[in-house]
Design an enzyme around this catalytic site. Structure first.
Site, PDB file in Angstrom:
ATOM      1  CG  ASP A 234      -2.303   0.678   0.849  1.00  0.00           C
ATOM      2  OD1 ASP A 234      -2.248   1.769   0.255  1.00  0.00           O
ATOM      3  OD2 ASP A 234      -3.380   0.137   1.165  1.00  0.00           O
ATOM      4  CG  HIS A 258      -0.679   0.795  -3.626  1.00  0.00           C
ATOM      5  ND1 HIS A 258      -1.838   0.303  -3.110  1.00  0.00           N
ATOM      6  CD2 HIS A 258      -0.211  -0.178  -4.449  1.00  0.00           C
ATOM      7  CE1 HIS A 258      -2.075  -0.922  -3.599  1.00  0.00           C
ATOM      8  NE2 HIS A 258      -1.094  -1.227  -4.404  1.00  0.00           N
TER       9      HIS A 258
END
Ligand code: NAG
Ligand code: NAG
Ligand code: NAG
Ligand code: NAG
Ligand code: NAG
Ligand code: NAG
Ligand code: NAG
Ligand code: NAG
Ligand code: NAG
Ligand code: NAG
Ligand code: NAG
Ligand code: NAG
Length: 450
Positions: A234, A258
């Site tokens: 993430d 991410h």
């Protein structure tokens, strides 16, 4: 006051830059010392840990002994600390039994991000978390692999996952934090004037996708995160509303990262999201979905200004430069970073973006195997609203309105698709009037910087 502080911060920062690692603080005014006994893996050590934090809650040094193992079978909450150094020289272990942890997290009555259970919660002025500089010591082992693998097909993470640590302080530091296989979110930083260095977060999976393993979620001012490695699934860093003067530099991020994110902002439509002076510099990004990323919700309100990503090396990154002002979040409420209605929202406002700089990017776009295992919908959440992707896009900028993006500048963007075809751009509504130094014309097609 604010201005003075900002000036002092800048001076300190430049000193630190000139001589990295040269600033060593002693423990002035910390006469007390609590050395935590270890059962060497034979029992639950959390009562002993909790006792140490109660006894040495101020003007103290609390020591996890070198190379010792500590079972932390229940959460540690130390929210009344003052001027305490936490030396983590041993290795900490969360329970390996998922049900045990879920029962504890469920017991708090909340699975939302905003009131989720932290396994470690440290709060108070002048807290220094000092992990071990030795590579095999100072690890927090969360045994997240079993949690990731327990995630059903197309699920986005099972229920009742704890956050690992909340670090809420003023004038504190967070050094040599090491996290192995976190169950989900790693560090929530809150407060003011916090230096983070030499963190190592490893959420690489041998099986299913490690959902929501955010590295640093920042809701703080005057923060510097440097010389760290974050391999996760993430955001490596997510800078949230209320954050000002944040520097993220000399870091390596990757795996299914991410990226270096601002946001998501504006999820609560009644709230005014506010972020400024955020600087990302000298970062290597490997195999990630995003490199630099801004995400705000359509219909959100607020302002994000003076944000820079500079000297960024991307290797095999799906979306190296990415802006969306119409973010939505897949998955259950427990993955939401903010609060607010997530569907059926009126698009009646935007979080305004002002003075954004992207400069000196080099590297490659992931053309051959774009995206990652976080895709559980059709289309994938990260392809939403982008129907014609070629995976040659070096730059994607989606502004909500023709006045919501202002003073954007891109320069020296040398990112090439793995296919070696010309890099392309998707650009909506970053108008030439409001963005005179954009560096290219805002339209879809081949990326032609001028
Ligand atoms: C744990 O191990 C250390 C070093 O081997 C030893 O000194 C200590 O007594 C042990 N503690 C317990 C509770 O067995
Ligand atoms: C917090 O610490 C202060 C001083 O160290 C003490 O007076 C107070 O009772 C503590 N509060 C709690 C909730 O433990
Ligand atoms: C985990 O803990 C639960 C509740 O204490 C217990 O019923 C279960 O057998 C444990 N599972 C394993 C794999 O040890
Ligand atoms: C969570 O708590 C509720 C209410 O106590 C209970 O009904 C539910 O079974 C629990 N779920 C888990 C996974 O522990
Ligand atoms: C920031 O915190 C450090 C201690 O970590 C302290 O030495 C420094 O004076 C603080 N800076 C400001 C501007 O307060
Ligand atoms: C947009 O609509 C939402 C929901 O009705 C409301 O809470 C919000 O205040 C509105 N925003 C503006 C800028 O009017
Ligand atoms: C946004 O943040 C800045 C800096 O902290 C502050 O001066 C300003 O008042 C904030 N604006 C709003 C509307 O919250
Ligand atoms: C913009 O942010 C940087 C830190 O990233 C800071 O040094 C600079 O003073 C800020 N500029 C303005 C105009 O606030
Ligand atoms: C690029 O990244 C993707 C997604 O992480 C990965 O599956 C693929 O193996 C990587 N390719 C190369 C050449 O490293
Ligand atoms: C998972 O999602 C994909 C894409 O939406 C769908 O094709 C597939 O049937 C789903 N699988 C299950 C078991 O729900
Ligand atoms: C540019 O591409 C986006 C995403 O595919 C699309 O929504 C938009 O309509 C396109 N703009 C133009 C002018 O074709
Ligand atoms: C650009 O902004 C206008 C409103 O300012 C909006 O109506 C339009 O749909 C936007 N265009 C795109 C391609 O998003």
């Amino acid at each position: 006051m604010l201005v003075t502080r900002a000036v002092v911060w800048t001076v300190l920062s430049s000193l630190a830059l000139g001589a990295p690692g040269s600033i060593k603080r002693s423990s002035p005014g910390r006469p007390h010392r609590c050395v935590i006994p270890s059962s060497n893996g034979t029992a639950d050590d959390s009562p002993a840990v909790q006792r140490a934090f109660a006894k040495c809650s101020s003007d103290s040094v609390i020591v996890f002994q070198e190379s010792a193992d500590y079972n932390i079978f229940t959460p540690i909450s130390a929210t009344n600390l003052s001027n305490v150094e936490i030396q983590v020289n041993g290795n900490l272990h969360l329970p390996q039994n998922i049900t045990t942890v879920q029962r504890i997290v469920n017991g708090t009555g909340g699975d939302l991000y905003s009131n989720g259970q932290y396994w470690f919660e440290f709060k108070g002025p002048r807290i220094d978390y000092t992990g071990s500089s030795k590579v095999n010591n100072g690890w927090i082992n969360s045994y997240g692999q079993a949690w990731w693998d327990a995630n059903p097909v197309n699920g986005t993470g099972i229920d009742y996952r704890p956050h690992l640590i909340s670090f809420h302080t003023t004038d504190g530091s967070f050094n040599y934090f090491k996290s192995r296989k976190p169950i989900a979110w790693n560090v929530q930083l809150q407060g003011d004037n916090i230096t983070v260095a030499h963190a190592f977060i490893d959420a690489e999976s041998t099986g299913s996708f490690p959902f929501n393993t955010d590295g640093f979620d920042v809701t703080a001012t005057n923060v510097r995160i440097s010389d760290s490695v974050i391999y996760n699934g993430d955001d490596a860093i997510a800078v949230q509303s209320g954050s000002h003067n944040v520097v993220f530099e000399r870091n390596t991020i990757g795996y299914q990262s991410h990226g270096m994110s601002i946001g998501s902002l504006g999820e609560d439509q009644a709230d005014f999201a506010n972020v400024s002076n955020i600087h990302f510099e000298d970062v290597t990004v490997i195999d990630a979905v995003y490199g630099s990323r801004f995400k705000s919700w359509s219909g959100g309100q607020g302002i994000a200004k003076n944000i820079t990503w500079k000297n960024i090396r991307v290797y095999n990154v799906t979306f190296p430069i990415f802006v969306t002002q119409s973010y939505t979040n897949q998955g259950s409420s427990q993955t939401q970073l903010g609060n607010g209605v997530t569907s059926g929202r009126p698009n009646n406002a935007s979080v305004m973006m002002e003075n954004f700089v992207w400069s000196d990017f080099t590297g490659t776009v992931n053309t051959w195997r774009p995206g990652d295992g976080s895709c559980v919908t059709d289309p994938c959440w990260y392809d939403d609203g982008l129907p014609n992707l070629k995976h040659t896009e070096a730059v994607i900028i989606e502004c909500n309105t023709n006045s919501s993006c202002k003073d954007f500048t891109l320069s020296n963007i040398a990112i090439i698709p793995q296919s070696m075809s010309p890099p392309t751009v998707v650009c909506m509504n970053a108008t030439a009037e409001l963005n005179p130094n954009l560096g290219f014309s805002c339209r879809n097609g081949t990326f032609l910087p001028y």
